[in-house]
Design an enzyme around this catalytic site. Sequence first.
Site: not given
Ligand code: GCB
Length: 630
Positions: A192, A445, A498, A534
């Site tokens: 990403d 990941e 998240y 994260e």
């Molecule tokens: C993740 C990735 C990261 C992305 C992020 C996102 O898990 O490790 O590279 O930018 O999510 O914002 O989706």
Amino acid sequence: TITNGILYPMESESRQVKDLSGRWRFRTDNSSGRDTGFQERWWERRLAETGHVIDMPVPASYNDITQDKSIRDFVGWAWYETTFFAPNAWNNEVTNVWLRVGSAHYYAMVWLNGEQVMEHEGGHLPFECDVTMSLNFGATNRLTIAVNNTLTPNTLPPGEINHYNGKDDYPAGYFTQFKQPPYAFNQEYEFDFFNYAGIHRPVKLYTTPRLRIGEIVTSSDVTADHASATVHYQVTVTDSSRVGQEMASYNITVVLEDSTGAIVNKTSGGSGSITVTQPMLWWPVGMHDQVGYLYTMVVYAGRLGLSAPITTDVYRLKIGIRTVTVDQTLKINGRPFYVIGVGKHEDWDVRGKGFDWSMVVKDFNLLDWLGANAFRTSHYPYAEEIMQMCDERGIVVIDECPAVGMRSANNFVNKTLSHHLNVIGELVTRDRNHPSVIMWSVANEPSSQLPPAAQYFKTVLDRARELDPTRPATFVCNAGYDSDLATPYVDVVCVNKYEGWYDDPGHVEVIQKRLSYFLTQWHEKRSKPVIHMEWGAGAIAGFHSDPSLMYTEEYLCDVMREHFATFDSLRTGSNPVLAGEMIWNFADFATAQATTRAYGNRKGIFTRQRQPKSPAFVIRDRYRALRNQS
Ligand code: GCB
């Protein structure tokens, strides 16, 4: 194990450095096979004689420099050229001249005055060679570098080129604009961030005596009461004789100086140790009044008993005395260390991933403003100058390999593995002397629930620990705690999740229960410290609502408050679940164009221009308070 050294080019009484950064000449090879440059041997003449050239800054990504979409999205060989003068003073029997590329993205070939001198696979890491015999001394020299950003299932990061054939329903010319009729092609990757390309870090020439210090490896032990420390070192010397003499015998002297330049202790020999009584330990910001204390190890390597002129090579390496251990939690110098950090990117307006001191120093000032004590070099090794600043400012680093987007079984094959092991070797060799680096992350990941991932990651994690037994190793996991097969081999469990965003979007009220369950499960299943590596939510600067809605600044503030309450319940006690938290991301950053990305990824607490969104103030209150407690 000592691999070939890649010491950062430093000036000394025996070494000069000449930076070739500046305005270079440039062309992308748009031919259908992307190979005209090789057929016509563009390196043999001035690039301008082989076609139209444009200005291109080095270092910088080339993508955002021009107004040309075909350069922004270019895939294939891009050609760079510069000319420079090699002083006559360098032309003598005792001097060697080295050419060093800080990083080029991803495959690079280098010619000097029409002669190929280097080839290197992989971005984000430096490569160099001895160019003494290829230089025109007292005259101009032509340096040509071709870089290819094509990703395959076996590059790191991986990707693939997909071809499309749809002449009937696409406008005329659409396919031919790619100069590869009847196909259009698109580079696709499952990571990403935008796949910026070019010469991303400075290109330098530097001189050494022909008997030179090739590599220095250091580590340290500290007694439990901090009253004494031992600094271990190994020095390798290489002798690239220009006049075919016998390999010289040589002696090595190692002097340890404190930060004022006073001599602490000294010794001699290619390997050994130095005792330091009452050492000034290296501490991260917040843990101690003495932040980022650095000693200088001065290494002298001189020739003995030869008739040739005697020159001594001198290299000054900054080192920090500190230990990193992992038991129930992560410890620095024997004391528990709680990570309060950010995920970052090398990503800036216009210059893309190109190194730029203004942007780098600004980012460190923002980290300090925020109260952060750490970041992860997500998702690739950062510039060496950044690592040096981390050492000085006491910012802890989790140092990551460019293995991101390994989402399919055909990434976990021998071809990728052998490249991955090389990259780990290059990364550890480059960064092992930085006290700020406390852990290696071999990937981000990967699909670690796939059966081949288990053996694959056991192998790469073991390699990291074999090359550097002084630091823990991990990878960052987003497979489920019930399905992941590779975290049994990590030292610290690092997970991405998240809550309130990809999980239960729009529902901050479920975060505390779900997050607490999730992190506790990981801790119980693996009995290792857990870092929540994260978490976060998209917030577009200037979008507001109350009650908060996704993509507003208020929503990210709400997501933060729920996370903080959970983290506080998990980070204390004698066997805490949590060893650290890192929000994603420090700043907005560029990504591939996608329906889920609004002009890039907007999870930054700062905008891409480094101005704070309101969530930055919320996290700053927490991080500053925690930093002052530790
Ligand atoms: C993740 C990735 C990261 C992305 C992020 C996102 O898990 O490790 O590279 O930018 O999510 O914002 O989706």
